[in-house]
Design a protein around this motif. Structure first.
Motif, PDB file in Angstrom:
ATOM      1  N   TYR A   1      37.581  34.273  38.301  1.00 38.83           N
ATOM      2  CA  TYR A   1      37.843  35.685  38.516  1.00 38.83           C
ATOM      3  C   TYR A   1      38.967  35.827  39.531  1.00 38.83           C
ATOM      4  CZ  TYR A   1      33.340  35.805  36.232  1.00 38.83           C
ATOM      5  OH  TYR A   1      32.330  35.623  35.343  1.00 38.83           O
ATOM      6  N   PRO A   2      40.200  35.848  39.065  1.00 38.13           N
ATOM      7  CA  PRO A   2      41.323  35.854  39.999  1.00 38.13           C
ATOM      8  C   PRO A   2      41.538  37.171  40.738  1.00 38.13           C
ATOM      9  CG  PRO A   2      42.109  35.981  37.749  1.00 38.13           C
ATOM     10  CD  PRO A   2      40.623  35.770  37.676  1.00 38.13           C
ATOM     11  N   ASP A   3      41.033  38.268  40.208  1.00 39.74           N
ATOM     12  CA  ASP A   3      41.292  39.580  40.819  1.00 39.74           C
ATOM     13  C   ASP A   3      39.988  40.297  41.129  1.00 39.74           C
ATOM     14  OD1 ASP A   3      44.191  39.500  40.415  1.00 39.74           O
ATOM     15  OD2 ASP A   3      43.706  39.702  38.297  1.00 39.74           O
ATOM     16  N   GLY A   4      39.976  40.998  42.264  1.00 39.83           N
ATOM     17  CA  GLY A   4      38.866  41.884  42.585  1.00 39.83           C
ATOM     18  C   GLY A   4      37.584  41.174  42.979  1.00 39.83           C
ATOM     19  N   ALA A   5      36.513  41.953  42.920  1.00 39.12           N
ATOM     20  CA  ALA A   5      35.197  41.469  43.338  1.00 39.12           C
ATOM     21  C   ALA A   5      34.605  40.525  42.300  1.00 39.12           C
ATOM     22  CB  ALA A   5      34.265  42.661  43.553  1.00 39.12           C
ATOM     23  N   LEU A   6      33.696  39.690  42.763  1.00 38.88           N
ATOM     24  CA  LEU A   6      32.962  38.821  41.834  1.00 38.88           C
ATOM     25  C   LEU A   6      31.953  39.657  41.052  1.00 38.88           C
ATOM     26  CD1 LEU A   6      32.090  35.681  43.995  1.00 38.88           C
ATOM     27  CD2 LEU A   6      33.902  35.914  42.316  1.00 38.88           C
ATOM     28  N   PRO A   7      31.713  39.315  39.808  1.00 31.59           N
ATOM     29  CA  PRO A   7      30.711  40.057  39.037  1.00 31.59           C
ATOM     30  C   PRO A   7      29.301  39.731  39.526  1.00 31.59           C
ATOM     31  CG  PRO A   7      31.520  38.198  37.770  1.00 31.59           C
ATOM     32  CD  PRO A   7      32.341  38.251  39.029  1.00 31.59           C
ATOM     33  N   GLU A   8      28.366  40.565  39.169  1.00 38.81           N
ATOM     34  CA  GLU A   8      26.960  40.338  39.545  1.00 38.81           C
ATOM     35  C   GLU A   8      26.434  39.016  38.980  1.00 38.81           C
ATOM     36  OE1 GLU A   8      25.077  41.999  41.730  1.00 38.81           O
ATOM     37  OE2 GLU A   8      26.917  43.112  42.130  1.00 38.81           O
ATOM     38  N   THR A   9      27.020  38.548  37.891  1.00 39.89           N
ATOM     39  CA  THR A   9      26.568  37.320  37.228  1.00 39.89           C
ATOM     40  C   THR A   9      27.235  36.060  37.783  1.00 39.89           C
ATOM     41  OG1 THR A   9      28.266  37.582  35.535  1.00 39.89           O
ATOM     42  CG2 THR A   9      26.087  38.545  35.070  1.00 39.89           C
ATOM     43  N   ALA A  10      27.882  36.158  38.951  1.00 40.22           N
ATOM     44  CA  ALA A  10      28.625  35.022  39.502  1.00 40.22           C
ATOM     45  C   ALA A  10      27.745  33.783  39.674  1.00 40.22           C
ATOM     46  CB  ALA A  10      29.269  35.405  40.828  1.00 40.22           C
ATOM     47  N   HIS A  11      26.515  33.951  40.179  1.00 41.64           N
ATOM     48  CA  HIS A  11      25.622  32.796  40.357  1.00 41.64           C
ATOM     49  C   HIS A  11      25.398  32.083  39.033  1.00 41.64           C
ATOM     50  CE1 HIS A  11      24.496  35.016  44.037  1.00 41.64           C
ATOM     51  NE2 HIS A  11      24.182  33.826  44.514  1.00 41.64           N
ATOM     52  N   GLU A  12      25.036  32.852  38.018  1.00 44.64           N
ATOM     53  CA  GLU A  12      24.724  32.280  36.717  1.00 44.64           C
ATOM     54  C   GLU A  12      25.950  31.632  36.087  1.00 44.64           C
ATOM     55  OE1 GLU A  12      24.033  35.446  37.626  1.00 44.64           O
ATOM     56  OE2 GLU A  12      21.853  35.325  37.874  1.00 44.64           O
ATOM     57  N   THR A  13      27.088  32.291  36.209  1.00 44.12           N
ATOM     58  CA  THR A  13      28.318  31.750  35.632  1.00 44.12           C
ATOM     59  C   THR A  13      28.698  30.433  36.296  1.00 44.12           C
ATOM     60  OG1 THR A  13      29.096  33.978  35.119  1.00 44.12           O
ATOM     61  CG2 THR A  13      30.757  32.242  35.176  1.00 44.12           C
TER      62      THR A  13
END
Length: 181
Positions: A1-13
């Motif tokens: 994710y090069p731009d902005g905030a991490l998504p809520e699914t960052a842990h899972e991803t």
């Protein structure tokens, strides 16, 4: 994710990426056992640290970016930066990830640990494609339980120039005709 905030699914991803890469059958046994389990254990702290960094500092990230700048004569300096982030306040942060001990801010400031200062010199010379501007922050992040971070964000341009000048002097002495080694 090069731009902005991490998504809520960052842990899972991140967990799935670790499984896919480190857990792949073609990986050495140590990667599939030791390194995979260690990395998975770090995911919560890593995601928290990254969310905080992006909220406070970063607007865009470039990873595994190769760069090069002229050094002296026919000699160039090249590097592959783990990560370069565009900062909210302007300028760039050069970031490196370590699994072992990270250099102290003092060692970076005094030019004893030069990896990131030399990468900053390449950046300042326009040597990383698509990245123009000045390095304002040098960041080492330790990938271990303590998730230590060492940040140099004062006099980065001056420090990078000092280290680059020292390297140029060293290379110039090696290029002297008749010098024995």
């Amino acid at each position: 994710y090069p731009d902005g905030a991490l998504p809520e699914t960052a842990h899972e991803t991140l967990h799935q990426l670790a499984q896919d890469i480190l857990g792949a059958p073609d990986q050495p046994l140590i990667a599939r056992t030791v390194w995979l389990s260690r990395f998975i254990a770090l995911i919560p702290a890593l995601v928290e640290q990254e969310r905080d960094w992006r909220t406070r500092n970063s607007v865009q990230s470039f990873v595994e970016r190769e760069g090069e700048a002229h050094l002296i004569g026919q000699t160039n300096l090249s590097a592959k930066a783990d990560r370069i982030d565009r900062l909210r306040e302007g300028g760039w942060a050069v970031i490196d990830y370590k699994t072992g001990t990270i250099p102290s801010t003092k060692d970076m400031a005094e030019g004893r640990k030069v990896q990131l200062t030399l990468e900053a010199s390449i950046l300042n010379a326009g040597g990383f494609k698509g990245i123009q501007g000045t390095a304002r922050s040098l960041v080492y992040r330790r990938l271990a339980k303590d998730m230590n971070t060492s940040i140099l964000d004062q006099d980065v341009e001056t420090t990078a120039q000092f280290v680059l000048d020292r390297l140029r002097g060293l290379v110039a002495s090696y290029l002297e005709a008749g010098r024995s080694y």
